[in-house]
Structures are given as C-alpha cells and as structure tokens.
Design a protein around this motif. Sequence first.
Motif, PDB file in Angstrom:
ATOM      1  N   SER A  64       9.598   2.053  16.468  1.00  0.00           N
ATOM      2  CA  SER A  64      10.340   2.708  15.393  1.00  0.00           C
ATOM      3  C   SER A  64      10.187   1.944  14.073  1.00  0.00           C
ATOM      4  O   SER A  64      10.562   2.446  13.021  1.00  0.00           O
ATOM      5  CB  SER A  64      11.814   2.859  15.764  1.00  0.00           C
ATOM      6  OG  SER A  64      12.488   1.626  15.680  1.00  0.00           O
ATOM      7  N   PHE A  65       9.633   0.738  14.144  1.00  0.00           N
ATOM      8  CA  PHE A  65       9.353  -0.010  12.915  1.00  0.00           C
ATOM      9  C   PHE A  65       7.866  -0.016  12.582  1.00  0.00           C
ATOM     10  O   PHE A  65       7.391  -0.807  11.786  1.00  0.00           O
ATOM     11  CB  PHE A  65       9.846  -1.463  13.038  1.00  0.00           C
ATOM     12  CG  PHE A  65      11.339  -1.554  13.156  1.00  0.00           C
ATOM     13  CD1 PHE A  65      12.148  -1.422  12.031  1.00  0.00           C
ATOM     14  CD2 PHE A  65      11.935  -1.731  14.386  1.00  0.00           C
ATOM     15  CE1 PHE A  65      13.526  -1.479  12.139  1.00  0.00           C
ATOM     16  CE2 PHE A  65      13.319  -1.791  14.507  1.00  0.00           C
ATOM     17  CZ  PHE A  65      14.109  -1.665  13.377  1.00  0.00           C
ATOM     18  N   GLN A  66       7.136   0.874  13.273  1.00  0.00           N
ATOM     19  CA  GLN A  66       5.690   0.898  13.052  1.00  0.00           C
ATOM     20  C   GLN A  66       5.247   2.244  12.517  1.00  0.00           C
ATOM     21  O   GLN A  66       5.911   3.253  12.688  1.00  0.00           O
ATOM     22  CB  GLN A  66       4.962   0.639  14.381  1.00  0.00           C
ATOM     23  CG  GLN A  66       5.113  -0.793  14.880  1.00  0.00           C
ATOM     24  CD  GLN A  66       4.447  -0.960  16.226  1.00  0.00           C
ATOM     25  OE1 GLN A  66       4.383  -0.032  17.011  1.00  0.00           O
ATOM     26  NE2 GLN A  66       3.949  -2.155  16.475  1.00  0.00           N
ATOM     27  N   THR A  67       4.083   2.249  11.905  1.00  0.00           N
ATOM     28  CA  THR A  67       3.486   3.506  11.511  1.00  0.00           C
ATOM     29  C   THR A  67       1.995   3.402  11.794  1.00  0.00           C
ATOM     30  O   THR A  67       1.484   2.312  12.054  1.00  0.00           O
ATOM     31  CB  THR A  67       3.759   3.822  10.036  1.00  0.00           C
ATOM     32  OG1 THR A  67       3.294   5.145   9.768  1.00  0.00           O
ATOM     33  CG2 THR A  67       3.048   2.848   9.120  1.00  0.00           C
ATOM     34  N   GLY A  77       8.141  -2.108   8.542  1.00  0.00           N
ATOM     35  CA  GLY A  77       9.506  -2.394   8.140  1.00  0.00           C
ATOM     36  C   GLY A  77      10.431  -1.252   8.479  1.00  0.00           C
ATOM     37  O   GLY A  77      10.301  -0.619   9.530  1.00  0.00           O
ATOM     38  N   ILE A  78      11.353  -0.953   7.562  1.00  0.00           N
ATOM     39  CA  ILE A  78      12.324   0.115   7.846  1.00  0.00           C
ATOM     40  C   ILE A  78      11.876   1.441   7.240  1.00  0.00           C
ATOM     41  O   ILE A  78      12.677   2.363   7.059  1.00  0.00           O
ATOM     42  CB  ILE A  78      13.727  -0.254   7.334  1.00  0.00           C
ATOM     43  CG1 ILE A  78      13.671  -0.524   5.821  1.00  0.00           C
ATOM     44  CG2 ILE A  78      14.281  -1.456   8.080  1.00  0.00           C
ATOM     45  CD1 ILE A  78      15.027  -0.405   5.157  1.00  0.00           C
ATOM     46  N   ASP A  79      10.578   1.572   6.954  1.00  0.00           N
ATOM     47  CA  ASP A  79      10.056   2.801   6.338  1.00  0.00           C
ATOM     48  C   ASP A  79      10.497   4.057   7.068  1.00  0.00           C
ATOM     49  O   ASP A  79      10.910   5.032   6.447  1.00  0.00           O
ATOM     50  CB  ASP A  79       8.523   2.768   6.306  1.00  0.00           C
ATOM     51  CG  ASP A  79       8.011   1.947   5.134  1.00  0.00           C
ATOM     52  OD1 ASP A  79       8.863   1.287   4.489  1.00  0.00           O
ATOM     53  OD2 ASP A  79       6.797   1.949   4.878  1.00  0.00           O
ATOM     54  N   LEU A 284       2.093  13.829  16.105  1.00  0.00           N
ATOM     55  CA  LEU A 284       1.691  12.503  16.579  1.00  0.00           C
ATOM     56  C   LEU A 284       2.251  11.359  15.727  1.00  0.00           C
ATOM     57  O   LEU A 284       1.637  10.318  15.586  1.00  0.00           O
ATOM     58  CB  LEU A 284       0.159  12.389  16.679  1.00  0.00           C
ATOM     59  CG  LEU A 284      -0.564  13.459  17.507  1.00  0.00           C
ATOM     60  CD1 LEU A 284      -2.045  13.110  17.632  1.00  0.00           C
ATOM     61  CD2 LEU A 284       0.035  13.592  18.885  1.00  0.00           C
ATOM     62  N   ASN A 285       3.438  11.592  15.133  1.00  0.00           N
ATOM     63  CA  ASN A 285       4.115  10.517  14.388  1.00  0.00           C
ATOM     64  C   ASN A 285       5.050   9.770  15.332  1.00  0.00           C
ATOM     65  O   ASN A 285       6.259   9.933  15.285  1.00  0.00           O
ATOM     66  CB  ASN A 285       4.930  11.095  13.226  1.00  0.00           C
ATOM     67  CG  ASN A 285       4.050  11.697  12.173  1.00  0.00           C
ATOM     68  OD1 ASN A 285       2.902  11.297  12.015  1.00  0.00           O
ATOM     69  ND2 ASN A 285       4.574  12.669  11.447  1.00  0.00           N
ATOM     70  N   PHE A 286       4.488   8.917  16.182  1.00  0.00           N
ATOM     71  CA  PHE A 286       5.316   8.287  17.211  1.00  0.00           C
ATOM     72  C   PHE A 286       6.338   7.320  16.630  1.00  0.00           C
ATOM     73  O   PHE A 286       7.434   7.184  17.141  1.00  0.00           O
ATOM     74  CB  PHE A 286       4.430   7.586  18.245  1.00  0.00           C
ATOM     75  CG  PHE A 286       3.744   8.545  19.157  1.00  0.00           C
ATOM     76  CD1 PHE A 286       4.451   9.207  20.140  1.00  0.00           C
ATOM     77  CD2 PHE A 286       2.400   8.821  19.009  1.00  0.00           C
ATOM     78  CE1 PHE A 286       3.828  10.114  20.972  1.00  0.00           C
ATOM     79  CE2 PHE A 286       1.763   9.730  19.835  1.00  0.00           C
ATOM     80  CZ  PHE A 286       2.483  10.377  20.819  1.00  0.00           C
ATOM     81  N   GLY A 287       5.955   6.633  15.562  1.00  0.00           N
ATOM     82  CA  GLY A 287       6.882   5.694  14.942  1.00  0.00           C
ATOM     83  C   GLY A 287       8.123   6.416  14.427  1.00  0.00           C
ATOM     84  O   GLY A 287       9.259   6.009  14.689  1.00  0.00           O
TER      85      GLY A 287
END
Lengths: 317, 440
Positions: A64-67, A77-79, A284-287
């Motif tokens: 959840s902190f990755q893209t 970060g917290i994007d 496919l936006n898993f983050g």
Amino acid sequence: MSSSVDRVSRRAAVPGPEQDDPAGTGTSGRRRRQLPSGWIFVGPAAVFFAIFFAYPIIASFIMSFQTREAGEMVFAGIDNYARLAGDPIFRRALFNTMLVLFVQVPVMLVLAMLLAVMLNSSLIKARGTFRVIYFLPALVSLVAYAIVFRILLNTDAGLVNQFLGAVGLPEVDWLNRGWNARFAMIASMTWRWTGFNMVILLAGLQGISQDVYEAARTDGAGPVDIFFRITLPLMRPIILFCAVLSTIGTLQLFDEPFVLTGGGPSNATLTLVLYLYQQAFQSLNFGYASAIAYVIVLFVGILSFLQFKFLGRGDVT
Amino acid sequence: MSMHRRRRYALLAATALVAAACGNGGDGGEQIETADTPAEDLEANITVWAWNVAAGALDGLVPAFNEEYPNVQVTVEDIGRLDVYDRLTVGLEAGTGLPDVVAIETDRMPTFVNAHPQGFVDLGPLGADEHVDDLSPSQLPQSEGPDGELFSIPWDGGPAAVFYRTDLFEEAGVDADSIETWDDYLAAGEQILEATGTPLLSIDMPSDDGMFRTFTQQQGSFYFDENGDVAVASDEAVRTMTFLQDLAEAGLVSNDAGWDGLVTANISGEVASQPNGVWWSGTLEDEASDMAGQWGVFELPAPEAGGNRASNLGGSTLAVPAASENQEAAWRFVEFALLDAENQAYMLDEWGLFPSYLPSYDEPVFSEPRELFGGEPIFELFADTVEDIPEVNYTEDFSEAQEIVINAQADILLEGADPETRLQEAAELIASQTGRDVAE
C-alpha cells in the motif's frame, strides 16, 4: 456465584507449581517436554496462518506504500493514501457502503429481532418450519441469488414490474436509476441476511431462563415492559455480536453489487470492495488497491470499537 | 530492492545452480536468440490459454500444426475470459504458473504490458518484425511496448459496420444503402419505429460504452489522444454522446443488459439493427442460423456526408509470456496461427475470427456468399474498411477511463445530463485518477 469468584481469586493469589510461570523457571522441565507434542498439533494451523494470513496481510500493507514504475513495485511513500483522500470515486463508494451500513443493517437487525421474538413464542404453530423458511436465503449461493434478483427486477420482463403493472402501479426502472438500484441492493441483502441474524438471535432468546419471565409476569409486567426491560437488556451481547458481524460484512460488501448492477448506474452501487477489485484486477493498480484495503480495515476497527463501547457497556448478568 | 526483482534474482540463481549442476549451461528460460531450429527437430509441450471461440479455433489448428511440427504437443485450455485474466495477473506477478501462449483482448494488452514490461517475449526479433507491415494498422499499436517491442501479435480485429434486419427495414420502406450519415440513420430509425414499433438499436446504457468507442474512433478520437492526454471531452466525443442521446430521446434505443440481453434483443427482433464489430456475424450465424436472408450489413453511417465510415470494436492478440520454457515452440505456434493466410481464413470461416493479417484478405472465404446475409459476401465489405480504420491510443489506463466514461454515459442517456458538461467532468476525473492532462 460468590463462592466461585472467591475460589478464582484465592487461586490467583497463591501461585503454586501448577500456575503459569512466565519467567520459565520452576517447572520448566516438564513444560519443555510437552512443547513438541503441542507444536505438532498447533503447527499445521500456525503454518497455514503464517502463509495464508500473516504473509498477505504484511505484504499488502507494504504494497500500500508502493506504486508500479516500469513494471517494478517501488516505494511511493503515502502517495496512495494521499490519492485516496482526494478521490471522488472512493468517496462515492464510501458513501454507498455507509448508506448500507446505517440503513440496511439497523432495518435488518430490527426485523430479525421481531421475527426471532415471534418465532420464540409458543403461540405460533409450526415454528420449526417458519425458522427453516426464514433461514433458507442464507444458504443460497451469493451469485445465484443476485442473478435471481436481477431477473426479478428486470425493467421490461421482471416479475416485480409485472406485479406492479397488474395492480395498476407504474413500472420502476429498478437497476438503471441510482436510488432505485441502491434500494434494490438493500432489499436483496435484507432478504438474504435477515434469517441468518434471526437464527442467532433466536438462540440467544432461548438461552434466557423462563424463570425471569415468570417472575416478571408475577410482578405484573406487561409484554411491552418485558420486551424492553428484560428481553432487550439480556440480549445485548447477542445483538452486539450480530451488529459487529453485519458491520464487517457490509464493509466487505461485493457480491450483490458486482452481480446485480456491476456498481452502476454511474457508481450508484459501487462499494469499497468493488472499487478495490476494479483497481486491483482491472487496472492492475495493486498498490492503490492495498491502500483501499487498509482503509477498510481501519473502518472495521473503528466501527467495531464504537459498537463494543456503546452496545457492550455494562454487564447485564 | 523490490520484492519482485528479488524474487526474480532468486529464481535466476536457482536456475544457474541447476544449470551448473547439470553441467550443460542451458539457457534457463532466458530470451531465446534464434528461431531457426528446423520444424521437425523442435520438441516441446506447449500450453495455450484462451476462451470460447478463440480456444476452439486454436484447437482446430493443432492437427495442421503437427503436420509441420510433429514433435510439438499443443494443449489448448479453454478456461474462460475472466479466469484467463485472473490467472495471468497472478502469474505475471509471481513470474511463474503461466502458459506458453495466451490470448489477450487488444484493449487490455497495454495495461498488462505496462504493468509487466518484462513479462512477455518480444516477438519482433524472432521473426515477427518482417510481418509488421502486413498487420492491421489500427490493431498493431496496442501490441507494442515502450521501446518498439512487439509483445503480442494482433489476431482477430473488429472492423465495425451496421448489422440490420432486412425484413423490418423492408416493412418500414427504408433502403439501407441510402443511409450515409448519422442523420440518415436516425431518420431511418424514426421511420422504422413508426412503421413497426421496433427501436433502432440496443445499448447497455449503464454498463457498456461500445457504441461510444466505435463512433469516436471512427472520427479518429478516443479516450486518449496521441500524446496520451485525456480526450473524452473532445469535440468528437461530445458529438458522439450527443448523437447517442438524440437516439435515446427519440425512443430509438432499447436498453438491454449484458451480452445475453444484446443477443436476445437482436435475434428476437426487439431491435432493427446493431452497429457492431465483424465478430458479431459469428454470433448471428451461430444463434440465428434459421433466419437466412433476414440479415444485412451496411457501413457505419458517418457524422457528416462524405466522412469516414470505418471503425473498430474489439479484437484480440496472442502473446508469449517470458516465463515460458518453450518460447521458440510457442512463437512458432503463434506464427503458424496468425501469420498464415490460409489458417486465418480457416478461423474466419469456421469461427468468425476476422484476421488482422492483411494478406489473408485475398483468400476465397472473403468473397464467398454468406447464407444468413442473403448470399452477400459480407467479409469483403469489412476487409475493405480495414485500411481506413483510424489508429487511436488505448494506453494502460484503458479500463479506468472506460469505467468513468460508462458512468458518464449512464447519466447522459438515462438521466438526461448534458453531454458536454458531463464529459468534461469525466475528463477531469480520468485526468486526476491517472495523473494525465486533459487534452485541449
């Protein structure tokens, strides 16, 4: 009662060799001998838990902190959480989910409670049959029942509109208008889950001793007084259980909108988990999807806490 | 280091270990460099994931393939479209558990490639490069990677036209050949509605924007422009949505849910026509086989007289996952199926899959009469439009944009929202969701 309380406190006050020994001294030899056999029993469950629960929970938290950049997940970060805060589709999904929570869940629990009290009454014949009938919807496959509702609510050919037409009422475009679709979703969920909650509440009712009621009646209490002053207070832990279960179920609501309306029209029935699904498996936006998941976890935590605080306060026994 | 890369290194290390232990220095699943093993020497077992007619068509090719490649065993698994995507998503993420060949819809391909640029074999150097000019120009860009790689071969395309019920048109006294513009189409619809009480076409208003995509692409526009900026509020898009709203407000659109709704509405004569991709002919021939002569096809009407009448709806591609251990055999199978005129003709004739491989348009099947369509050789009509189909930019954000446009469409067609303002809202939302700019 008092004697058993005394016994417990006396035992706790005098730690003997058979008591817990957190420091691992004393009878540790005996405890160590028992350890391996214990782990053989617990082991499979622990391994299963680690692989299929603990690992995904941690991995999705990290995610959840990755893209994704050029195919690799990179720290962002917290994007994702910042994007969530400004995402109007997420707000719409949150609104829809909360609508179900604050409209459907209370209506369903009141209905379930009424049914449970009725079916607990000795005045009604064939109670067993009725219980089965009310409980049956909970046994139907989620997808099957959503499809059946979709057919029932079809604008042109659905049974509901045919019935409305037969009694001279106008047809309703159930699944293609925002509030109609929300109503359809709420109605179908109520159909499916009321009986399930009723059975739990019924079990609770049957656990209340008849002596209490007899004493109340002897003292001249009427049925309304008995319900509000005896049944409801005694049922509070059971109601709390149903409320917490329903809250968690609602926050995870997916099947009904997915099959019934696909979240439409124009996101009117989009729920948090349906949005999560769209982000994860269509875009496919898993983050971003993981961030949504953790916000849902946060809501479950907060709402369960509030319910315990307000419904669970005081011990009635 | 990301989890993903670490896993791949671990895998690589393991492969190296195995290779060293065996002492033969195998290539360990890395990119193959040559593809010139003689056909009869190639030995492999390959697995293909596809669904529905796509699976059937590929399976039907296997015997012919084995005549050329006797030692390559092909297993086609028909596992359903959504299952293919779920398993592909998980497999690409894990770098394992993937087939040797997989069917992917053309519009989904950019999303997968963007998320996993290392996940697919670049087929260009294997021999696909020399065929690039032979592939339908509107289908090709979705197969390409950021650095000019060719991650899949376009398979069936979806050149669009209007399918119509000849009996209903006749009853209303409408001559299909005279319909050249959107205005003509709408006027014909009104005439048919008056004479027969039948709406002109079917749209799944709250869940599918196929008509919107077809008509905007026809005008050379799409969700995104050539720079990747959001174009759903372009003049072309607004014109399209306004046209659809006009149709709906004139009572010419039947709102039918899902694939079954569309098929039922068309075959039972609840609607008089349907603009659709050429693959629709396969469904009609399959499900309405007793209606010979009752169907016809005419080119898409243009927004204004003399305008472009060619567009595309749908299509699919075949890709080779990089995790495949039989990349050469997989590539040969893809080449055999998709870059061969005769095999393409077979798949069109038997399975209604319309080739993106241009040389196949000279095959006899294109000029053969189709019974359902009153003996018209309809595939010729579609083939003639292919070169005129505008190329448009799908991008990896296709599904996100689609979801938002579908919602705008629901508001416009069902709630009477103003097309221009609602599409502007949608454009801004897509821009904020994808980090793109709104096109000027």
